[in-house]
Enzyme design. Structure first.
Site, mmCIF file in Angstrom:
data_model
loop_
_atom_site.group_PDB
_atom_site.id
_atom_site.type_symbol
_atom_site.label_atom_id
_atom_site.label_comp_id
_atom_site.label_asym_id
_atom_site.label_seq_id
_atom_site.Cartn_x
_atom_site.Cartn_y
_atom_site.Cartn_z
ATOM 1 N N ASP A 4 -10.185 11.053 13.673
ATOM 2 C CA ASP A 4 -9.633 9.711 13.448
ATOM 3 C C ASP A 4 -9.735 8.917 14.757
ATOM 4 O O ASP A 4 -9.184 9.331 15.784
ATOM 5 C CB ASP A 4 -8.179 9.844 12.988
ATOM 6 C CG ASP A 4 -7.544 8.498 12.658
ATOM 7 O OD1 ASP A 4 -6.717 8.455 11.734
ATOM 8 O OD2 ASP A 4 -7.830 7.492 13.332
ATOM 9 N N ASP A 104 -12.238 4.381 9.840
ATOM 10 C CA ASP A 104 -12.186 5.057 11.150
ATOM 11 C C ASP A 104 -11.889 6.538 11.110
ATOM 12 O O ASP A 104 -11.561 7.123 12.129
ATOM 13 C CB ASP A 104 -11.203 4.324 12.074
ATOM 14 C CG ASP A 104 -9.767 4.754 11.860
ATOM 15 O OD1 ASP A 104 -9.412 5.098 10.716
ATOM 16 O OD2 ASP A 104 -9.008 4.746 12.830
ATOM 17 N N GLU A 105 -11.985 7.174 9.928
ATOM 18 C CA GLU A 105 -11.765 8.611 9.938
ATOM 19 C C GLU A 105 -12.640 9.343 8.946
ATOM 20 O O GLU A 105 -13.142 8.761 7.987
ATOM 21 C CB GLU A 105 -10.285 8.953 9.748
ATOM 22 C CG GLU A 105 -9.667 8.484 8.471
ATOM 23 C CD GLU A 105 -8.171 8.767 8.454
ATOM 24 O OE1 GLU A 105 -7.408 7.931 8.961
ATOM 25 O OE2 GLU A 105 -7.769 9.825 7.927
HETATM 26 N N1 DCP Z 1 -5.219 -1.317 9.984
HETATM 27 C C1 DCP Z 1 -4.715 -2.554 9.603
HETATM 28 N N2 DCP Z 1 -3.407 -2.666 9.168
HETATM 29 C C2 DCP Z 1 -2.603 -1.580 9.108
HETATM 30 C C3 DCP Z 1 -3.104 -0.311 9.483
HETATM 31 C C4 DCP Z 1 -4.424 -0.213 9.924
HETATM 32 O O1 DCP Z 1 -5.438 -3.554 9.652
HETATM 33 N N3 DCP Z 1 -1.320 -1.709 8.672
HETATM 34 C C5 DCP Z 1 -6.603 -1.234 10.489
HETATM 35 C C6 DCP Z 1 -6.626 -1.430 11.991
HETATM 36 C C7 DCP Z 1 -6.793 -0.044 12.539
HETATM 37 C C8 DCP Z 1 -7.609 0.637 11.460
HETATM 38 O O2 DCP Z 1 -7.195 0.041 10.230
HETATM 39 O O3 DCP Z 1 -7.435 -0.050 13.803
HETATM 40 C C9 DCP Z 1 -7.405 2.143 11.408
HETATM 41 O O4 DCP Z 1 -6.062 2.454 11.082
HETATM 42 P P1 DCP Z 1 -5.270 3.669 11.697
HETATM 43 O O5 DCP Z 1 -4.100 3.895 10.836
HETATM 44 O O6 DCP Z 1 -6.195 4.827 11.920
HETATM 45 O O7 DCP Z 1 -4.705 3.131 13.082
HETATM 46 P P2 DCP Z 1 -5.411 2.919 14.486
HETATM 47 O O8 DCP Z 1 -6.789 3.480 14.518
HETATM 48 O O9 DCP Z 1 -5.312 1.485 14.855
HETATM 49 O O10 DCP Z 1 -4.459 3.710 15.459
HETATM 50 P P3 DCP Z 1 -4.307 5.290 15.704
HETATM 51 O O11 DCP Z 1 -4.681 5.504 17.127
HETATM 52 O O12 DCP Z 1 -2.861 5.552 15.471
HETATM 53 O O13 DCP Z 1 -5.190 6.010 14.727
HETATM 54 CA CA CA Z 2 -7.246 5.597 13.828
HETATM 55 CA CA CA Z 3 -7.300 6.158 10.340
#
Ligand code: DCP
Ligand code: CA
Ligand code: CA
Length: 369
Positions: A4, A104-105
């Protein structure tokens, strides 16, 4: 293995503009009503240390970062998609079976690759991290476990740039102390219900009477919670291959009609496309060139090969023909160049196919961006 990408949208912005590193970076979905209405899509870990979270109203994030020299940016989904495509193509090369979930995963079944050794799987993950870091300057977190459920929870355990390995003998000890909401499917409502039953940790849930869970949540969900809490999951990593084409597009440094300049860029794109084809073990029969001219009109030209091919040379030979043809038809400088391969097949190609095309396809079209 579950991989991820860390703070994905915000990390993409840091890669695009390295001067942002070390500052709080917030990517927002701006609704446009006022200059600060909208919500936080995601934030980097610096911004998170000030309490900024995904889904939070932007005005609140602004308040939390008031005196912090923070960077606020609107989402640029196309850009993140391109970064994602390249990273997923790399991830794929490390897996026996690959399943992308979301932008992203991805799950990677690496059982055969590592001959069932968890140590070898951890080494593989480190090599993958190194590879992605050196090519894309992107970090991600990995969870390794005996099944998807454990791998996913393990990946959430250590972030950013984490690597958590949970061997079969360690599953129960790993899961037991974690709060139940770490399990997929335990949202706010379920959580409240579980709290009323005295269930706080996954361990509490694991030892809770199954029949009572079925009474409270219904048969399917009750049994799922029981199994999940015990680390049981037999869902296979399954390749969902719905790709119909693979494409790459890129903006030139300046608008031009210079063929060598365009070909240089196209060569890079062709190499990327070729890598992805190899990773997917796929061949193409159609090649397209996509061009966006100065006036922002998008045009494409395609041709069909006589036989399926997988090599970069076949892509390049075809694109050269298409590009020259295009420049004869249009007098405008070109702003963006792209290539696409389609009519993908999985059959084995024994030899490099001769690029003795061609029937020009009728889909030669123009459209305004
Ligand atoms: N995303 C979004 N709104 C949300 C959750 C996520 O727009 N409520 C989008 C932005 C993130 C992407 O999806 O960058 C991937 O979500 P993740 O839950 O994997 O979160 P992140 O990658 O941002 O953070 P982490 O480092 O916790 O994985
Ligand atoms: Ca992520
Ligand atoms: Ca994710």
């Amino acid at each position: 293995m579950l991989a991820d990408i860390d703070y994905f949208f915000a990390q993409c912005e840091e890669v695009r503009n390295p001067a942002f590193k070390g500052k709080p970076v917030v990517v927002g979905v701006y609704s446009g009503r006022t200059s600060s209405s909208g919500v936080v899509s995601t934030a980097n870990y610096v911004a998170r240390s000030f309490g900024v979270k995904s889904g939070m109203p932007l005005y609140l994030a602004l308040k939390k970062l008031e005196h912090q020299d923070a960077i606020f940016l609107p989402v640029d989904y196309d850009f993140y998609q391109q970064v994602s495509d390249r990273i997923m193509a790399l991830f794929r090369t490390y897996a026996d079976v690959f399943e992308q979930v979301g932008i992203d995963e991805a799950y990677l079944d690496v059982t055969k690759k590592v001959q069932e050794s968890f140590e070898a799987a951890a080494d593989l993950a480190l090599r993958m991290k190194h590879d992605v870091d050196s090519r894309e300057h992107i970090t991600f977190s990995v969870g390794i476990g005996p099944n998807k459920l454990v791998a996913k929870i393990a990946a959430d355990q250590q972030k950013p740039n984490g690597l958590t390995v949970v061997k079969p003998s360690e599953v129960q000890a790993f899961l037991n102390p974690l709060p139940v909401e770490r399990l997929l499917g335990v949202g706010q409502k379920t959580l409240r219900k579980m709290q009323l039953l005295g269930i706080k940790t996954i361990g509490d849930l694991a030892s809770f009477d199954v029949q009572k869970l079925v009474d409270a949540f219904g048969k399917a969900l009750g049994v799922y919670f029981h199994n999940a809490a015990n680390g049981l999951d037999d869902a296979p990593v399954s390749q969902v291959d719905s790709v119909e084409s693979i494409s790459r597009i890129s903006t030139l440094k300046e608008d031009t009609r210079d063929v060598p300049i365009m070909l240089e860029r196209i060569t890079k794109l062709a190499e990327e496309v070729q890598k992805e084809l190899s990773a997917r073990r796929m061949n193409f029969r159609q090649v397209s060139v996509m061009l966006v001219t100065t006036d922002l009109t998008a045009k494409s030209r395609s041709l069909t090969l006589e036989r399926p091919a997988r090599d970069a040379e076949s892509i390049l030979t075809s694109t050269r023909v298409l590009l020259e043809k295009f420049l004869q038809d249009s007098a405008l400088p070109v702003r963006r160049v792209g290539i696409k391969v389609s009519r993908l097949t999985r059959e084995e190609v024994s030899q490099k196919s001769l690029t003795s095309f061609m029937q020009e396809s009728p889909d030669t079209r123009n459209s305004k961006l």
